[in-house]
Design an enzyme around this catalytic site. Structure first.
Site, PDB file in Angstrom:
ATOM      1  N   ASP A 298     -11.152  20.068  30.381  1.00  0.00           N
ATOM      2  CA  ASP A 298     -10.226  20.980  31.047  1.00  0.00           C
ATOM      3  C   ASP A 298     -10.633  21.153  32.510  1.00  0.00           C
ATOM      4  OD1 ASP A 298      -8.154  22.679  31.355  1.00  0.00           O
ATOM      5  OD2 ASP A 298      -9.010  24.354  30.248  1.00  0.00           O
TER       6      ASP A 298
ATOM      7  N   LYS B  72     -22.689  17.845  27.857  1.00  0.00           N
ATOM      8  CA  LYS B  72     -23.772  18.685  28.386  1.00  0.00           C
ATOM      9  C   LYS B  72     -24.861  18.716  27.312  1.00  0.00           C
ATOM     10  CE  LYS B  72     -25.350  21.456  31.497  1.00  0.00           C
ATOM     11  NZ  LYS B  72     -26.064  20.865  32.616  1.00  0.00           N
TER      12      LYS B  72
ATOM     13  N   ASP C 261     -22.409  18.034  34.610  1.00  0.00           N
ATOM     14  CA  ASP C 261     -22.583  18.474  36.007  1.00  0.00           C
ATOM     15  C   ASP C 261     -22.742  17.273  36.931  1.00  0.00           C
ATOM     16  OD1 ASP C 261     -24.703  18.510  34.228  1.00  0.00           O
ATOM     17  OD2 ASP C 261     -25.984  19.783  35.437  1.00  0.00           O
TER      18      ASP C 261
ATOM     19  N   TYR D  93     -12.793  26.243  22.540  1.00  0.00           N
ATOM     20  CA  TYR D  93     -11.346  26.465  22.563  1.00  0.00           C
ATOM     21  C   TYR D  93     -10.730  26.594  21.167  1.00  0.00           C
ATOM     22  CZ  TYR D  93     -10.770  25.526  27.547  1.00  0.00           C
ATOM     23  OH  TYR D  93     -10.820  25.597  28.914  1.00  0.00           O
TER      24      TYR D  93
END
Ligand code: NAP
Length: 415
Positions: free
Chosen positions: A305, A227, A281, A160
């Site tokens: 987000d 992640k 996840d 971002y």
């Protein structure tokens, strides 16, 4: 800044100041307010009425918010010919706490997003999004009451950060050529490229805020969501630096999940905060299957987000999703949704998200009594089943009412 062009500074309020690294809140603080575009006009009116009534009732006239209108978005463009005037940024920077409605992203205005710009210009590095269920609100899950988390999303880095190059441009060709030649990568010539910076600085200040929040509110755990199994030097580093900070700066107050088993036989010592980490996840599954095992979640920008909207969907949707963008001192409080133009000026939209953002603002000021009064009154209003369209369509036997009537009911239900 010598004098404002369009902002009128009220004479009956006082500025918030900083002393000893702490905000000093007068009884009549001047709070800048950006009304916002589209439904901003509906929900800001409602939120201000509710906040004013709660403060009046809680402190019997001894405290009062003195609102100061400042401008961004369409209103600013009409007044100044620009979307984000310098004096708006200056007003927020010098008053420290502000309330903001949603803003339209101007097409071709030179901005990726006004909201992202505001966060970056003022270094509001933590996006804080509490997600909890109010009894009676319809939900797609069987036990929405089990979800009560506060998401601390890093606000300035990650994909971002806005560092990207379009396919086919001379810049992207340069980047690809350099990477393929010098770094021996095999990037296809027809690629666009985005850069994902995650720094020690950005990570540690975010995780520090999340742990301090958990300490202040006596919450049981902080989970680093990443992640890192795939993106080892960005997301994996976020996890490693998070643990490093927790052990170095909060050693006597925290226990890591490894230590819980290696030193405490799986039994959490009293009064300590558990620091754990989850792969993103898996976290998306856990907030559905075992949400009550999580409290504060600290995440890089993109994970946060996605995760905050997914969590909000479990507790009634965007109309119930508050947020704040917080830096070292400045707090800009805003609903997480946009301007929903099709509902603008129709007096139908749910003002709950902005009202709950204002509750966070009152807590930030230390005005907890007024904040709790609003939360209780909102719960009573929902329990009475007179709600705006978005909640009505999820609640059996509810009556649909408009924005201003809903705000009026919240005020009537304050005790
Ligand atoms: P949006 O304004 O968030 O609205 C999307 C949908 O979310 C609405 O149609 C409505 O769904 C639901 N919704 C939003 N606010 C709600 C509320 N208070 N109560 C109940 N439901 C609510 O997203 P968008 O239409 O994609 O974006 C419109 C503009 O807002 C764009 O210019 C975008 O850039 C901007 N934006 C600004 C911000 C910000 O200022 N922070 C954030 C996001 C987007 P239903 O129709 O199903 O009821």
């Amino acid at each position: 800044m010598a004098k404002y062009k369009h902002i009128k500074v009220p004479t009956d309020g006082k500025k918030i100041s900083i002393r000893g690294k702490k905000l000093q809140i007068p009884d009549n603080p001047i709070i800048p307010v950006i009304e916002g575009d589209g439904i901003g006009r509906d929900i800001m009116k409602a939120a201000r009425r509710v906040v004013d009534a709660a403060v009046e009732k809680a402190y019997q006239g001894k405290k009062r918010i003195v609102w100061m209108d400042i401008y961004a978005g369409e209103k600013a463009f009409k007044l100044y010919g620009e979307w984000l005037p310098r004096e708006t940024v200056h007003a927020i920077k010098t008053h420290y706490v502000a309330l903001k409605g949603p803003l339209t992203t101007p097409i071709g205005g030179g901005f990726r997003s006004l909201n992202v710009s505001l966060r970056q210009i003022m270094n509001l590095y933590a996006c804080v999004r509490p997600v909890r269920w109010f009894k009676g609100v319809g939900s797609p899950v069987t036990h929405p009451e089990k979800l009560n988390v506060v998401i601390f999303r890093e606000n300035t880095e990650d994909v971002y950060a806005g560092i990207e190059w379009r396919k086919g441009t001379k810049e992207v060709k340069k980047v690809i050529a350099w990477l393929n030649k010098t770094m021996k990568t095999k990037i296809r010539a027809d690629s666009g490229i985005g850069i994902k910076p995650i720094s020690v600085t950005g990570t540690k200040r975010l995780v520090r805020k999340a742990i301090n929040y958990a300490i202040d509110r006596k919450l049981p755990s902080v989970t680093l969501v990443h992640k890192g199994n795939i993106m080892k030097y960005t997301e994996g580093a976020f996890r490693d630096w998070g643990y490093e900070l927790a052990k170095k700066e909060f050693r006597t107050k925290i226990v890591t999940e490894d230590e819980l088993w290696s030193k405490h036989k799986g039994k959490m010592p009293n009064g300590k905060i558990l620091i754990k980490d989850r792969i993103a996840d898996s976290m998306f599954q856990q907030v559905l299957t075992r949400p009550d095992e999580y409290s504060v979640l600290a995440t890089p920008n993109l994970n946060g987000d996605y995760l905050s909207d997914a969590c909000a969907a479990q507790v009634g949707g965007l109309g119930m999703a508050p947020g704040a963008n917080i830096g070292d001192y400045i707090g800009l409080f805003e609903a997480t949704h946009g301007t929903a133009p099709k509902y603008a000026d129709k007096d139908v939209i749910n003002p709950g998200s902005l009202i709950l953002s204002a509750v966070m603002m009152l807590q930030y000021l230390g005005w907890d009594k007024a904040a709790a009064m609003i939360e209780d009154a909102l719960q009573t209003t929902i329990s009475n089943k007179t709600v705006t369209y978005d909640l009505e369509r999820q609640m059996a036997g509810a009556t649909k009412i408009g924005t201003s009537e809903y705000a009026g009911n919240i005020i009537k239900n304050m005790k």
